[in-house]
Write a protein that holds these residues in place. Structure first.
Motif, PDB file in Angstrom:
ATOM      1  N   PHE A  93     -11.825 -71.318  -5.466  1.00 34.87           N
ATOM      2  CA  PHE A  93     -11.758 -72.537  -4.673  1.00 34.87           C
ATOM      3  C   PHE A  93     -10.286 -72.907  -4.474  1.00 34.87           C
ATOM      4  N   PRO A  94      -9.995 -73.677  -3.410  1.00 34.42           N
ATOM      5  CA  PRO A  94      -8.603 -74.149  -3.202  1.00 34.42           C
ATOM      6  C   PRO A  94      -8.340 -75.418  -3.985  1.00 34.42           C
ATOM      7  N   GLU A  95      -7.138 -75.540  -4.474  1.00 36.06           N
ATOM      8  CA  GLU A  95      -6.756 -76.717  -5.248  1.00 36.06           C
ATOM      9  C   GLU A  95      -6.869 -77.995  -4.421  1.00 36.06           C
ATOM     10  N   SER A  96      -6.559 -77.913  -3.136  1.00 40.15           N
ATOM     11  CA  SER A  96      -6.589 -79.110  -2.284  1.00 40.15           C
ATOM     12  C   SER A  96      -7.996 -79.693  -2.205  1.00 40.15           C
ATOM     13  N   TRP A  97      -9.017 -78.838  -2.165  1.00 39.60           N
ATOM     14  CA  TRP A  97     -10.396 -79.321  -2.089  1.00 39.60           C
ATOM     15  C   TRP A  97     -10.770 -80.027  -3.396  1.00 39.60           C
ATOM     16  N   LEU A  98     -10.368 -79.460  -4.510  1.00 39.55           N
ATOM     17  CA  LEU A  98     -10.650 -80.082  -5.799  1.00 39.55           C
ATOM     18  C   LEU A  98     -10.001 -81.463  -5.884  1.00 39.55           C
ATOM     19  N   ARG A  99      -8.768 -81.573  -5.413  1.00 42.05           N
ATOM     20  CA  ARG A  99      -8.053 -82.843  -5.525  1.00 42.05           C
ATOM     21  C   ARG A  99      -8.634 -83.922  -4.607  1.00 42.05           C
ATOM     22  N   GLU A 100      -9.442 -83.544  -3.629  1.00 44.95           N
ATOM     23  CA  GLU A 100     -10.123 -84.554  -2.823  1.00 44.95           C
ATOM     24  C   GLU A 100     -11.180 -85.285  -3.639  1.00 44.95           C
ATOM     25  N   PHE A 101     -11.740 -84.607  -4.655  1.00 45.75           N
ATOM     26  CA  PHE A 101     -12.754 -85.223  -5.501  1.00 45.75           C
ATOM     27  C   PHE A 101     -12.152 -85.851  -6.757  1.00 45.75           C
ATOM     28  N   CYS A 102     -11.108 -85.231  -7.291  1.00 45.46           N
ATOM     29  CA  CYS A 102     -10.439 -85.765  -8.477  1.00 45.46           C
ATOM     30  C   CYS A 102      -8.988 -85.291  -8.445  1.00 45.46           C
ATOM     31  N   ASN A 103      -8.058 -86.244  -8.418  1.00 48.22           N
ATOM     32  CA  ASN A 103      -6.648 -85.903  -8.259  1.00 48.22           C
ATOM     33  C   ASN A 103      -5.847 -86.425  -9.451  1.00 48.22           C
ATOM     34  N   PRO A 104      -5.850 -85.691 -10.559  1.00 55.60           N
ATOM     35  CA  PRO A 104      -5.108 -86.143 -11.739  1.00 55.60           C
ATOM     36  C   PRO A 104      -3.603 -85.981 -11.531  1.00 55.60           C
ATOM     37  N   PRO A 105      -2.788 -86.744 -12.245  1.00 56.01           N
ATOM     38  CA  PRO A 105      -1.320 -86.627 -12.109  1.00 56.01           C
ATOM     39  C   PRO A 105      -0.792 -85.413 -12.864  1.00 56.01           C
ATOM     40  N   LEU A 106      -1.227 -84.245 -12.457  1.00 57.61           N
ATOM     41  CA  LEU A 106      -0.827 -82.993 -13.109  1.00 57.61           C
ATOM     42  C   LEU A 106      -0.321 -82.023 -12.063  1.00 57.61           C
ATOM     43  N   SER A 107       0.624 -81.186 -12.456  1.00 61.34           N
ATOM     44  CA  SER A 107       1.077 -80.116 -11.571  1.00 61.34           C
ATOM     45  C   SER A 107       0.024 -79.021 -11.515  1.00 61.34           C
ATOM     46  N   THR A 108       0.212 -78.081 -10.617  1.00 60.17           N
ATOM     47  CA  THR A 108      -0.733 -76.975 -10.488  1.00 60.17           C
ATOM     48  C   THR A 108      -0.823 -76.181 -11.791  1.00 60.17           C
ATOM     49  N   ALA A 109       0.329 -75.892 -12.395  1.00 61.90           N
ATOM     50  CA  ALA A 109       0.324 -75.131 -13.651  1.00 61.90           C
ATOM     51  C   ALA A 109      -0.347 -75.921 -14.768  1.00 61.90           C
ATOM     52  N   GLN A 110      -0.102 -77.226 -14.826  1.00 63.37           N
ATOM     53  CA  GLN A 110      -0.727 -78.046 -15.861  1.00 63.37           C
ATOM     54  C   GLN A 110      -2.236 -78.131 -15.662  1.00 63.37           C
ATOM     55  N   LEU A 111      -2.667 -78.200 -14.414  1.00 65.62           N
ATOM     56  CA  LEU A 111      -4.103 -78.233 -14.127  1.00 65.62           C
ATOM     57  C   LEU A 111      -4.764 -76.927 -14.555  1.00 65.62           C
ATOM     58  N   ALA A 112      -4.108 -75.807 -14.291  1.00 63.70           N
ATOM     59  CA  ALA A 112      -4.654 -74.514 -14.700  1.00 63.70           C
ATOM     60  C   ALA A 112      -4.756 -74.418 -16.214  1.00 63.70           C
ATOM     61  N   ASP A 113      -3.725 -74.897 -16.915  1.00 62.61           N
ATOM     62  CA  ASP A 113      -3.752 -74.862 -18.377  1.00 62.61           C
ATOM     63  C   ASP A 113      -4.848 -75.773 -18.926  1.00 62.61           C
ATOM     64  N   LEU A 114      -5.032 -76.930 -18.301  1.00 63.52           N
ATOM     65  CA  LEU A 114      -6.074 -77.864 -18.734  1.00 63.52           C
ATOM     66  C   LEU A 114      -7.455 -77.218 -18.618  1.00 63.52           C
ATOM     67  N   LEU A 115      -7.726 -76.572 -17.479  1.00 65.11           N
ATOM     68  CA  LEU A 115      -9.030 -75.953 -17.266  1.00 65.11           C
ATOM     69  C   LEU A 115      -9.265 -74.817 -18.260  1.00 65.11           C
ATOM     70  N   THR A 116      -8.251 -74.000 -18.460  1.00 61.07           N
ATOM     71  CA  THR A 116      -8.404 -72.870 -19.377  1.00 61.07           C
ATOM     72  C   THR A 116      -8.673 -73.344 -20.800  1.00 61.07           C
ATOM     73  N   MET A 117      -7.951 -74.321 -21.269  1.00 64.96           N
ATOM     74  CA  MET A 117      -8.125 -74.811 -22.632  1.00 64.96           C
ATOM     75  C   MET A 117      -9.439 -75.574 -22.815  1.00 64.96           C
ATOM     76  N   ALA A 118     -10.064 -75.960 -21.699  1.00 67.63           N
ATOM     77  CA  ALA A 118     -11.357 -76.634 -21.780  1.00 67.63           C
ATOM     78  C   ALA A 118     -12.519 -75.663 -21.645  1.00 67.63           C
ATOM     79  N   GLY A 119     -12.225 -74.361 -21.625  1.00 67.72           N
ATOM     80  CA  GLY A 119     -13.285 -73.366 -21.557  1.00 67.72           C
ATOM     81  C   GLY A 119     -13.553 -72.829 -20.173  1.00 67.72           C
ATOM     82  N   LEU A 120     -12.880 -73.358 -19.146  1.00 68.07           N
ATOM     83  CA  LEU A 120     -13.027 -72.871 -17.774  1.00 68.07           C
ATOM     84  C   LEU A 120     -11.819 -71.980 -17.481  1.00 68.07           C
ATOM     85  N   GLU A 121     -11.871 -70.748 -17.919  1.00 65.38           N
ATOM     86  CA  GLU A 121     -10.708 -69.865 -17.885  1.00 65.38           C
ATOM     87  C   GLU A 121     -10.240 -69.602 -16.460  1.00 65.38           C
ATOM     88  N   VAL A 122      -8.977 -69.900 -16.199  1.00 59.46           N
ATOM     89  CA  VAL A 122      -8.366 -69.598 -14.904  1.00 59.46           C
ATOM     90  C   VAL A 122      -7.935 -68.139 -14.942  1.00 59.46           C
TER      91      VAL A 122
END
Length: 807
Positions: free
Chosen positions: A3-32
């Motif tokens: 999926f594209p990051e822009s589409w995700l941010r239309e539903f939820c746009n946290p104050p995180l950079s792209t790299a931080q968002l990827a790290d957040l997802l991976t550490m939550a069990g949704l491996e990027v």
């Protein structure tokens, strides 16, 4: 899931950079698994419009275009020579200005645009295709942009080419994350950022037509919703924004109706299907298929159905595979005018594994077999209908919603103390309550216990450990303290009388066998033919339709390995396998190492085919036989002495098969493949196979020290005439059965059998030369004792077998 990051941010746009968002997802069990830009780097490529297009004076395939790039044209038009077939007046396309750098080519070097001449005509830039910008593989012409694209705007900004594509590697328990909305819900829970869930308004009903639907099997379908939409235009063009989003999810645009269905699937995780209403005969039936029915699918394949596959059928034929793929007969086309939109809840167990029966997989089947939210079928039909009307027009009817068997979610309790122990860090009840609130998991709190009722979209929450996992991943694995293990580490010492499985492997490798590793699930045919197992244990969700049962013998797997090697011209095959087999046994109880009613012993099996020895000058070439493999088994079991007793086995030749016994207990079989199966499996030469109980093979007697006798042993040779029917082992056993214990061994060293009867050998007799070794540890043997022991030995075999001394 891509999926594209822009589409995700239309539903939820946290104050995180792209790299931080990827790290957040991976550490939550949704491996990027992968993160890449939509387009490679390039510069000075802008939106431009072709104002004039004339034929090149010196080239048939080139056109001289006058291009308006807005403010960048500096008040004039740019002249571009272009060879694209769709270069025409009025279209807006990407223009690479002089000085622009295009994405690197095959050589890895960027391509820089300069002023140039093509067949004598000046060219002040380059009009680009999607392939030249590395946006797709389409090189059929220029990339045409929407008519409202502002001139002079950077293509990167206009097409949002600085967007990032995320590819998640999701485990099967994360079915609720197979949509952009599902991932946004997780990001909102992890970060606390608000979830911007769009409101779905009901579409105004303009007619009252309802297609009759009968749900005949509720164990297949728990909810079925549908709507008739009349007067659609299937030739409408899918909007560019939808085509772009589908492409960035890895989905190619097909047609507006199909694209809308796919778009909503990626948006909300809801697979749906759109039928051509005019091709449906009567109403629809939701049921299990009947044996003998067939269906031509949208992919062009025609499949045969059975009672384990769910279908949607009309009054004449099957029209769709339930939850997997639609049929060709009712597919929408350019002639479609009226459609039926369907959204259903299919039970995961009713869809799981069905795609693999037919050697394909679909996005719909991937989602339904993991679980799709049954609550939102009506809302999602409203969403699909609105998109259909907006893009293709049409008039919507009422929604027919049937709910004969909605799933009931069982509450799951989590003990706070248990969660703290499992996770390995202190937890408070308030922290756990906050986690469940953020995840949208409704709960009831009592002292030290939280009881959660899983929401409709969470099919993975069934036991306490599932809730503990949610707490751990939302609080963050980074919070886990570095706690050393408290349990003592005790080495497990193997008994000296037992050798390891690796030692067995090394022993077989030393005998010139190569190890193979095969699936534990096999074809049902192998079990019936090679194991005589009429009721094998079936695999509930086979990875392929032939691999449908659990094996109760390793022989079938080795025969398949043999066929694989022979197909590749291997002249000599000697393989073995150590593996587990499975059969029903009501006496087995469930434990940490067993499944109730299933016996799972370990076996070691081998196969030899081709020459007995590799090609060489010192030995004549001959095919491997029963006795070669018998010798291998004796070497494997040494120093124990196995006994080989004639026997029968479903896979083996009835006259060339033996049971292998140790201490009177049968531990396996050895023999040549049955002629019927040799012919059935198309083998020119019958292989020799064996299968033994691994636990017994691993047993190895501990050597016991014995004093070397101070007395000297005595040897005596006997030539005994016996019937051809007398077995060697029985004869040697009788000779060695000395009451005094003087006969220490009896070794056969020669066999004599004339071509025709003689004075001392009748028809059907043979002479066996045997050497007896006699020893008394306490005293020197005298001639009288030796002669008496030899005479007693002769008397024993005479009594038992009618043997006599030759001559």
């Amino acid at each position: 899931m891509q999926f594209p990051e822009s589409w995700l941010r239309e539903f939820c746009n946290p104050p995180l950079s792209t790299a931080q968002l990827a790290d957040l997802l991976t550490m939550a069990g949704l491996e990027v698994e992968e993160m890449r830009p939509v387009a490679p780097a390039f510069t000075q490529i802008v939106v431009a419009e072709i104002v004039e297009a004339e034929q090149h004076p010196n080239a048939d395939r080139l056109r001289v275009c006058k291009v308006d790039a807005g403010p960048l044209s500096q008040g004039g038009l740019l002249q571009i020579v272009c060879g694209a077939p769709n270069a025409r007046v009025g279209i807006k396309v990407p223009l690479a200005m002089v000085g622009a750098e295009l994405p690197p080519g095959d050589d890895g070097q960027p391509f820089k645009i300069k002023l140039g001449k093509l067949r004598g005509v000046d060219s002040q830039g380059m009009l680009c295709s999607a392939r030249e910008l590395k946006l797709s593989e389409d090189h059929g012409g220029l990339l045409e942009l929407p008519a409202d694209a502002p001139l002079g705007t950077s293509i990167r900004d206009y097409l949002n080419l600085d967007d990032t594509l995320f590819t998640l590697k999701l485990t099967p328990n994360l079915a609720h994350c197979l949509s952009v909305m599902g991932i946004a819900r997780e990001v909102s829970a992890l970060t606390g950022s608000p979830l911007l869930q769009p409101a779905i308004a009901a579409v105004a009903q303009q007619h009252g037509e309802v297609l009759p639907v009968s749900i005949q099997d509720t164990d297949l379908c728990g909810r079925f919703s549908g709507r008739v939409v009349r007067g659609v235009n299937p030739k409408a063009v899918t909007p560019a924004w939808m085509v772009e989003r589908l492409a960035r999810c890895g989905q190619r645009a097909v047609s507006p109706l199909v694209d809308i269905s796919n778009y909503v699937m990626f948006e909300f995780g809801r697979p749906s299907h759109i039928f051509d209403l005019d091709k449906i005969h009567g109403g629809l039936q939701v049921r299990w298929a009947k044996a003998g029915e067939t269906l031509k699918l949208l992919n062009g394949n025609t499949v045969s159905l059975d009672a384990e596959v769910g279908v949607i059928a009309d009054e004449q034929a099957v029209e769709s595979l339930a939850g997997i793929m639609g049929g060709d007969a009712t597919a929408v086309s350019d002639d479609t005018r009226n459609i039926y939109v369907e959204a259903a809840f299919w039970w995961p167990r009713a869809v799981a594994g069905r795609s693999r029966r037919y050697n394909f997989s679909t996005d719909a089947g991937h989602r339904f077999e993991r679980g799709v939210d049954p609550q939102n079928t009506v809302e999602h039909i409203e969403r699909i209908t609105q998109l259909v009307i907006d893009i293709c027009g049409g008039e919507a009817g009422p929604i027919d919603d049937q709910q004969p068997a909605m799933p009931v979610r069982t509450p799951v309790a989590m003990r706070i103390a248990r969660a703290a122990k499992v996770i390995g860090m202190p937890l408070t009840q308030a922290e756990c309550e906050a986690v469940f609130t953020r995840l949208g998991l409704p709960f009831v709190a009592t002292e030290g216990v939280l009881t959660v009722t899983p929401p409709s979209w969470r099919f993975d929450i069934t036991i306490e450990e599932d809730l503990i996992e949610e707490v751990a991943r939302v609080l963050g694995f980074a919070r886990l303290p570095a706690t050393p293990p408290l349990a003592p580490v005790t080495a497990r010492i193997r008994p000296e009388a037992q050798r390891s499985r690796f030692a067995v492997r090394h022993a077989l490798a030393a005998l010139d066998y190569q190890e193979t590793i095969n699936f534990s699930f096999v074809e049902a045919r192998w079990e019936q033919e090679l194991a005589g197992n009429a009721d094998p244990i079936k695999v509930l969700n086979p990875i392929a339709s032939p691999l449908a049962v659990m094996r109760s013998s390793l022989l079938g797997s080795l025969v398949q390995v043999l066929k694989y090697n022979l197909a590749r011209k291997a002249p000599r095959v000697r393989v073995f396998e150590i593996g587990r087999v499975f059969w029903r046994d009501a006496a087995i109880k469930s434990s940490d190492h067993s499944v109730e009613g299933v016996c799972q012993p370990m076996r070691v099996s081998g196969l030899a085919h081709g020459s007995a020895v590799p090609l060489q000058w010192s030995a004549a070439d001959r095919a491997v036989d029963f006795f070669d493999v018998k010798g291998d088994i004796e070497a494997l079991l040494s120093p124990r002495k196995p006994v080989f007793v004639p026997a029968e086995h479903p896979a083996l030749h009835p006259g060339r098969c033996a049971a292998v016994q140790l201490d009177g207990v049968t531990i396996g079989h050895v023999g040549e493949l049955h002629p019927k199966w040799r012919q059935g499996y198309d083998l020119a030469q019958a292989p020799v196979l064996f299968e033994l109980d691994l636990d017994v093979v691993q047993q190895q007697p501990v050597p016991e020290a014995q004093l070397v006798s101070r007395q000297q042993s005595v040897q005596r040779d006997l030539a005994l005439v016996v019937s051809d029917q007398v077995a060697h082992d029985a004869l040697v056993a009788a000779l060695s059965a000395d009451a005094e214990g003087l006969v220490r061994s009896a070794v056969l060293f020669d066999i004599y059998k004339p071509k025709q009867a003689t004075a001392d050998l009748a028809e059907g007799e043979r002479s066996l030369a045997v050497r007896l070794s006699l020893l008394d540890d306490a005293a020197t043997l005298t001639d009288d004792r030796i002669d008496a022991a030899v005479a007693a030995a002769v008397q024993r075999v005479q009594t038992a077998f009618g043997a006599r001394l030759r001559g």
